[in-house]
Design a protein around this motif. Structure first.
Motif, mmCIF file in Angstrom:
data_model
loop_
_atom_site.group_PDB
_atom_site.id
_atom_site.type_symbol
_atom_site.label_atom_id
_atom_site.label_comp_id
_atom_site.label_asym_id
_atom_site.label_seq_id
_atom_site.Cartn_x
_atom_site.Cartn_y
_atom_site.Cartn_z
ATOM 1 N N ASN A 50 18.495 -112.526 81.089
ATOM 2 C CA ASN A 50 18.749 -112.284 82.514
ATOM 3 C C ASN A 50 17.791 -113.092 83.390
ATOM 4 O O ASN A 50 18.196 -113.614 84.426
ATOM 5 N N ASN A 51 16.523 -113.192 82.976
ATOM 6 C CA ASN A 51 15.564 -114.016 83.726
ATOM 7 C C ASN A 51 16.002 -115.473 83.740
ATOM 8 O O ASN A 51 15.885 -116.154 84.766
ATOM 9 N N LYS A 94 9.271 -115.766 90.859
ATOM 10 C CA LYS A 94 9.948 -115.277 92.062
ATOM 11 C C LYS A 94 11.445 -115.127 91.814
ATOM 12 O O LYS A 94 12.046 -114.119 92.193
ATOM 13 N N PHE A 95 12.050 -116.124 91.158
ATOM 14 C CA PHE A 95 13.482 -116.034 90.854
ATOM 15 C C PHE A 95 13.770 -114.833 89.960
ATOM 16 O O PHE A 95 14.750 -114.122 90.165
ATOM 17 N N ASP A 101 17.070 -106.586 89.548
ATOM 18 C CA ASP A 101 17.863 -105.356 89.519
ATOM 19 C C ASP A 101 19.352 -105.606 89.294
ATOM 20 O O ASP A 101 20.167 -104.690 89.441
ATOM 21 N N ILE A 102 19.700 -106.828 88.918
ATOM 22 C CA ILE A 102 21.106 -107.181 88.743
ATOM 23 C C ILE A 102 21.414 -107.295 87.254
ATOM 24 O O ILE A 102 20.668 -107.908 86.499
ATOM 25 N N THR A 106 26.936 -109.258 86.323
ATOM 26 C CA THR A 106 26.874 -109.638 87.730
ATOM 27 C C THR A 106 26.098 -110.937 87.904
ATOM 28 O O THR A 106 26.469 -111.789 88.730
ATOM 29 N N LEU A 107 25.028 -111.121 87.123
ATOM 30 C CA LEU A 107 24.277 -112.379 87.175
ATOM 31 C C LEU A 107 25.165 -113.556 86.777
ATOM 32 O O LEU A 107 25.134 -114.605 87.421
#
Length: 173
Positions: A50-51, A94-95, A101-102, A106-107
């Motif tokens: 996800n990151n 930061k990104f 929280d997504i 959705t990402l």
């Protein structure tokens, strides 16, 4: 793949590399997408799938922001307001936070939308606008787009493939 030097080559590089990325993402189990098991964008750190997607969205959104500001004849803070080029690890963090929280699905949808918006941006530009004149210091707009889209997509594919191989080895030693 050679570095694009035309509008068509840039679109092809983005589409090819993004297609490979989507393919790699398609079979990752949802329950593994938040695990901090990938090497992070800063030495000694870890990140999740996800990151990684958040990072790609973040850079894509910056490309769109840079272009919008430039078209509006406003000053563009490269790479981002409050960040310098030697602070890209902090910008990556930061990104990660921006999209923390997504969920994975959705990402992926957000990344699809960002890529489509970048393709639309490119479609509106001529070869001269993309590659005929310097846009940021010595870099053309086309090169700046490529450095922040097609190249990171290709890098992400490599990271995910390596991660999958490591996961497989851990599960089935």
């Amino acid at each position: 793949m050679a570095i694009p030097t035309t509008k068509d080559e840039l679109l092809q590089a983005i589409r090819t590399n993004y297609s490979k990325l989507v393919s790699e993402l398609s079979d990752i189990p949802i329950d593994q997408t938040n695990l901090l098991t990938l090497p992070g964008h800063t030495r000694g750190t870890s990140m999740s799938i996800n990151n990684l997607i958040s990072y790609l969205i973040g850079w894509g959104e910056l490309v769109l922001k840079w272009n919008k500001k430039s078209e509006d004849h406003k000053q563009v803070d490269f790479p981002e307001t409050a960040f310098k080029w030697n602070e890209l690890g902090k910008l990556a963090q930061k990104f990660y936070q921006d999209y923390a929280d997504i969920n994975f699905t959705t990402l992926c949808t957000k990344l699809d939308q960002t890529v489509l918006a970048i393709e639309e941006l490119i479609a509106q530009k001529s070869n001269m606008q993309l590659y005929g004149v310097p846009w940021y210091e010595k870099w053309t707009l086309g090169r700046m787009i490529q450095l922040n889209t097609a190249s990171p997509y290709q890098n992400a594919v490599g990271r995910i493939r390596k991660w999958k191989k490591e996961q497989k080895n851990e599960q089935y030693p």
